[in-house]
Motif scaffolding. Structure first.
Motif, PDB file in Angstrom:
ATOM      1  N   VAL A 163       0.691  -1.350   0.070  1.00  0.00           N
ATOM      2  CA  VAL A 163       0.244  -0.046   0.028  1.00  0.00           C
ATOM      3  C   VAL A 163       0.710   0.765  -0.251  1.00  0.00           C
ATOM      4  O   VAL A 163       1.751   1.154   0.617  1.00  0.00           O
ATOM      5  CB  VAL A 163      -0.851   0.172   1.572  1.00  0.00           C
ATOM      6  N   GLY A 165       1.123   5.549   0.727  1.00  0.00           N
ATOM      7  CA  GLY A 165       0.234   7.096   0.874  1.00  0.00           C
ATOM      8  C   GLY A 165       1.357   7.881   0.498  1.00  0.00           C
ATOM      9  O   GLY A 165       2.332   8.354   0.993  1.00  0.00           O
ATOM     10  N   SER A 225      -5.390   3.358   3.821  1.00  0.00           N
ATOM     11  CA  SER A 225      -5.493   3.048   2.723  1.00  0.00           C
ATOM     12  C   SER A 225      -5.857   0.762   2.600  1.00  0.00           C
ATOM     13  O   SER A 225      -6.386   0.494   1.260  1.00  0.00           O
ATOM     14  CB  SER A 225      -5.260   3.411   1.166  1.00  0.00           C
ATOM     15  N   GLY A 228      -8.676  -0.455   0.889  1.00  0.00           N
ATOM     16  CA  GLY A 228      -9.267   0.373  -0.216  1.00  0.00           C
ATOM     17  C   GLY A 228      -9.155  -0.915  -0.907  1.00  0.00           C
ATOM     18  O   GLY A 228      -9.753  -1.095  -1.997  1.00  0.00           O
TER      19      GLY A 228
END
Length: 265
Positions: A163, A165, A225, A228
């Protein structure tokens, strides 16, 4: 009367040229309202106080906005929720009388079990900034999904997938790691990951990571996330249930549930 912006050296230091580090530097949490019993002012708060909602996951399921820090305290437990000062930095604004210094606090809260929040607050006093940032961090608490690196033995220990960010120029990438690896990360990132309950992870960061505020926020956005991604284990059919507001509409409509105890002055 004359010039208001002149005489910098005279009287109080209010807006003077000083660096401003002398005032309000104490790191006290300033627990002014800690002794008072929480009185909810929102519908969600009333449902939580009345124990109609028992887990924070029920709130996330229906995407209900949390407007009171007391909701998070009650559902996650005040004793389990730990807060950490990530950074305190002075910020200045140019005025006619010189610079006005205020303090910006970055605070992370987490229960080390899949919930983490980040709050940023600016105030004239350090203690006020910290207090405000703790409240904002609780309001921004998000669920963090955890997963496995290989075999699915034991409890989830790392991030479920890679992930990323991003905040400003800083991009933080979290990569699953085998059990026992630990957190291969910078001190600030390590702190945030451990507060989220992640035990093993590799990290990769690009950009101006010296800007601590953006670095912390990028890590927080990466953790945010994790839910997500629709991975195959989430492909099961979804059964929709009524929103808590709909389910407990009779309770919310009753006059007694909305009463707030106000002490006679």
């Amino acid at each position: 009367e004359g010039r208001r912006g002149g005489e910098r050296g005279e009287g109080e230091r209010g807006f003077g040229r000083g660096r401003g580090r002398g005032r309000g530097r104490g790191r006290g949490r300033g627990a002014k309202d800690g002794d008072k019993e929480w009185q909810p002012v929102t519908k969600l708060g009333r449902l939580v106080k009345a124990r109609k909602i028992n887990t924070i996951e029920e709130i996330y399921l229906h995407s209900l906005p949390i407007k009171e820090a007391g909701i998070v305290d009650m559902l996650l437990g005040k004793d389990k929720l730990k807060d950490e000062v990530m950074k305190i930095m002075p910020v200045q604004k140019q005025t006619s009388a010189g610079q006005r210094t205020r303090f910006k606090a970055f605070i992370a809260v987490g229960d080390s079990n899949g919930h983490v929040g980040l709050g940023v607050k600016c105030a004239a006093e350090v203690a006020t900034a910290i207090r405000g940032a703790i409240t904002l961090a609780k309001l921004s608490t998000v669920p963090v999904r955890r997963g496995y690196w290989g075999g699915r033995m034991g409890l989830p220990h790392t991030v479920p997938c890679k992930v990323t960010g991003k905040c400003g120029s800083v991009a933080v990438r979290l990569i699953p790691a085998p059990r026992g690896t630990g957190l291969v990360a910078a001190p600030a990132t390590k702190k945030l990951l451990s507060m989220a309950g992640i035990q093993d992870a590799y990290t990769s960061a690009t950009g101006h990571t010296r800007t601590m505020g953006n670095f912390i926020k990028a890590t927080f956005f990466a953790l945010q996330s994790t839910y997500g991604f629709l991975s195959p284990d989430l492909w099961a059919e979804t059964y929709f249930i009524k929103s808590p507001y709909h389910q407990h509409s009779d309770f919310l409509a009753s006059a007694d549930s909305g009463k707030v105890a106000v002490k006679a002055e």
